[in-house]
Design an enzyme around this catalytic site. Structure first.
Site, PDB file in Angstrom:
ATOM      1  CG  ASP A  12      -1.640  -1.119   1.384  1.00 52.31           C
ATOM      2  OD1 ASP A  12      -1.736  -2.071   0.545  1.00 52.31           O
ATOM      3  OD2 ASP A  12      -2.320  -1.095   2.369  1.00 52.31           O
ATOM      4  CD  GLU A  20      -7.152  -4.659   3.879  1.00 52.70           C
ATOM      5  OE1 GLU A  20      -6.695  -5.474   4.781  1.00 52.70           O
ATOM      6  OE2 GLU A  20      -6.658  -4.613   2.517  1.00 52.70           O
TER       7      GLU A  20
END
Length: 699
Positions: free
Chosen positions: A47, A247
């Site tokens: 990420d 998320e």
């Protein structure tokens, strides 16, 4: 560390200050190495974190494993750029505590803000503090220096600060974690409480943090005056796509159509349960309003995936009757068979169907073959809609519309058990008698088809279980840069997928980021939708350019050697609704076209697609070789426009004004540098093609 022994404040990142900043042009020529997308010099990355812009510099932090090319020892890597194209990699900003032998804390995803008014009190001698808020993951039960007790595998929210513009960081050990666990009644979710996104809300002079309760499909909204003490303000969810955990949430404002009307966008990662036809990760968004404490979704931004409201159901496959008893004509293995329930013995669950039953030809495994032909009907609506999944070979596993024995429309799945909506425009056939035929002539892998909810309507069915930010398989955990003006919202996403992320055949690094994208809100079909365009100054890397124009094109037109790092602009005219077939361009192909990646447009379904079934190395995952589709209507003048960015191991497609995008990794051979246009099902007119090669950003 031993339990109960306090830690001193450590400026993580200083440990590596003697290391040279990584701009290793000599190593950025490895097989599959992206040339104008960011990737770390070595090791695993996922990420994007802490994106922030300040004083002409873009800071990209990212999830990073200093110990190898698979997920683990989560730390924050760091890179900077002045143009979102040329990146300098720096020493790690936050390194897993106790790495490598006794890790007691990992640094999961989060964001960075610049505390200009020193609300946190961390500023010293006129230096403005930067604050990183992130999820602390504790692999063992322990007592922290702050006196707080954490359980094994607990996720909690912590902060760190920097006084040198993000180059080194000090963790706030005196009070971390600042949000130890979820609020009542969600305390049992301490294992799935993560990914804070923080921003300054000027109207209330407060900080806002958005945090995910991942498995409950909820976001929690907190407020704070100092970034240290947080109060729960509200929650949102579940809504739209909930096929996996939520998320990496964030919310941000954008003007609508460039006007003074302001809307807010909630952006969410979902894993698994991504866009139809994909397996694994995806990113969705919801448009609404935010008042400083509460996010409220617009009604037309919420979807249930049930199809058009004006649908007239032709066949929903519910009930115990056999197909023959329903009036269908069966052949082969389908004689005397009834529709299937959602799960068949020996097969994974089928998802995306409606009701309790569906047609699934996986009866004796993929060895099942035969046909099913519906009762005849008169075409009286504009569209025939249906849910379809399973194999992608339309010659072997297909649903097709026949008039007078002739096939006028044909569709298939995308090598996925997930059913997605497809529609045929049958306006030109009004009043004709027709039948629907479902065939399965395949006995190999993906030799079956799933069909449900065949209906007629004057509204086209769409796969609106969510508003997908990208319809491809490799776009996840998208995050925007803090520090930019409202209408310069620029995001970057992880260009990988949790389904196969640790298996992609790259070395000594694994994973890249997408091209930075500039977002805008535009009214499309009467509602607010995100549109995207490539950002940064990577165009300065382009050179030369070949222009091709064709008044009409049918079959294949070889373009020769065009390279494997490309900017492509392709426009062409839409076909009449009575014509089917596809048009597009094959890129990163070998000279004999035994390996190629196809980017094109399906005229019958009005979808742009990326076909990577023969894109090179697809052996590392059984679902990688697939076709990915995104809805795309022609422009008002009847043209279709595609902007395609090809890097050594990726393809990113921007359709129309950027309302439809597809990001996809590919792993072709080094000699895959050829290209060609293709047109099936008839000629394609007014074709204009511009191909420019893109130089490396690393040299």
């Amino acid at each position: 560390m031993k339990l109960g022994i306090p830690l001193t404040l450590v400026p993580f990142g200083m440990f590596a200050s003697r290391l040279a900043a990584a701009r290793p042009s000599e190593t950025y020529t490895e097989m599959y190495r992206p040339q104008f997308h960011f990737s770390p010099a070595k090791n695993w990355m996922n990420d994007p974190n802490g994106l922030v812009y300040d004083d002409g510099v873009y800071h990209l932090y990212f999830q990073y494993n200093p110990g190898g090319t698979t997920w683990g020892a989560m730390s924050w890597g760091h890179a900077t750029s002045s143009d979102l194209t040329h990146w300098t990699e720096h020493p790690m900003a936050l390194r897993a505590r106790g790495f490598p032998d006794n890790i007691t804390e990992m640094f999961f995803s989060g964001t960075v803000v610049i505390d200009e008014h020193n609300t946190s009190g961390f500023g010293r001698k006129g230096k403005v503090p930067w604050i990183a808020m992130y999820t602390s993951y504790y692999p063992t039960e322990q007592l922290l220096p702050s006196g707080k007790h954490v359980r094994k595998d607990q996720q909690a929210q912590s902060i760190a600060y920097s006084l040198d513009k993000g180059m080194t960081w000090t963790t706030y050990d005196a009070a971390n974690p600042v949000i130890p666990e979820p609020p009542a009644p969600y305390q049992d979710q301490y294992l799935e409480f993560r990914d804070p996104s923080v921003f300054w809300y000027a109207e209330a002079q407060r900080w806002i943090a958005v945090i995910s309760l991942a498995k409950l499909h909820k976001i929690l909204i907190y407020t704070s005056s100092d970034l240290k003490h947080w109060d729960l303000a509200s929650e949102f969810g579940p809504a739209n796509a909930v096929g996996g955990v939520w998320e990496c949430p964030s919310i941000f404002p954008l003007s609508l159509d460039g006007s003074e009307t302001e809307k807010w966008v909630l952006m969410l990662g979902l894993n698994p349960g991504g866009p139809p036809g994909t397996v694994g990760s995806g990113t969705q968004y919801i448009v609404g309003d935010f008042n400083g404490t509460t996010f409220t979704a617009d009604a037309d931004s919420i979807h249930d995936g049930s199809g058009p409201e004006d649908s007239v159901i032709f066949e929903d496959f519910e009930g115990e009757e056999t197909f023959d008893a329903r009036g269908w004509t069966s052949t082969g293995d389908f004689t005397g068979v009834s529709p299937a329930t959602g799960t068949l013995a020996g097969q994974n669950p089928v998802t995306g169907f409606l009701g309790e039953q569906l047609l699934n030809t996986f009866l004796n495994g993929d060895a099942t073959t035969g046909t099913l032909t519906s009762p005849a009907f008169e075409i009286s609506h504009k569209y025939v809609n249906f849910l379809v999944g399973g194999g992608s070979n339309t010659n072997e596993t297909a649903i097709q519309l026949k008039i007078d024995g002739q096939i006028v429309h044909k569709s298939a799945g995308s090598n996925s058990e997930n059913l997605s909506w497809q529609s045929w425009d049958v306006t030109a056939f009004q009043g004709n008698r027709a039948v629907i035929e479902i065939l399965d002539n395949a006995t190999g892998s993906w030799g079956h088809i799933n069909v449900d909810q065949i209906s007629f309507s004057n509204t086209k069915a769409t796969n609106q279980v969510a508003n997908w930010l990208d319809w491809g398989p490799d776009f996840y955990a998208a995050l925007g840069f803090n520090g930019l003006p409202r209408d310069q919202r620029t995001i970057i996403a992880w260009m990988n997928n949790w389904k196969y992320g640790g298996l992609i055949p790259t070395n000594p690094w694994r994973s890249a980021m997408t091209i930075p994208r500039r977002l805008a809100l535009k009214t499309i079909d009467g509602k607010a939708a995100l549109v995207q365009e490539p950002a940064g100054k990577w165009k300065a890397l382009t050179h030369g350019g070949r222009v091709f124009t064709f008044r009409s094109l049918e079959g294949v037109r070889d373009l020769g050697r065009i390279g494997n790092a490309l900017q492509i602009e392709l426009t062409f005219s839409n076909r009449p609704s009575s014509m089917t077939g596809v048009f597009g361009i094959a890129v990163v192909a070998t000279k004999d076209y035994s390996s190629e990646t196809r980017v094109g447009y399906d005229f019958s379904t009005r979808e742009v697609f990326v076909d990577r079934t023969r894109s090179g190395d697809v052996s590392f995952d059984n679902m990688f070789a697939s076709v990915y589709r995104a809805p795309l209507s022609p422009a008002a003048d009847g043209t279709v426009s595609l902007r395609i960015l090809v890097d050594w191991s990726s393809v990113e497609v921007f359709g129309g004004d950027g309302e439809s995008t597809i990001a996809s990794q590919i792993f072709p051979s080094r000699d895959a540098v050829y290209g060609r246009l293709f047109s099936t099902g008839g000629d394609t007119s007014d074709v204009k093609l511009l191909v420019r090669e893109v130089d490396s950003a690393w040299r």
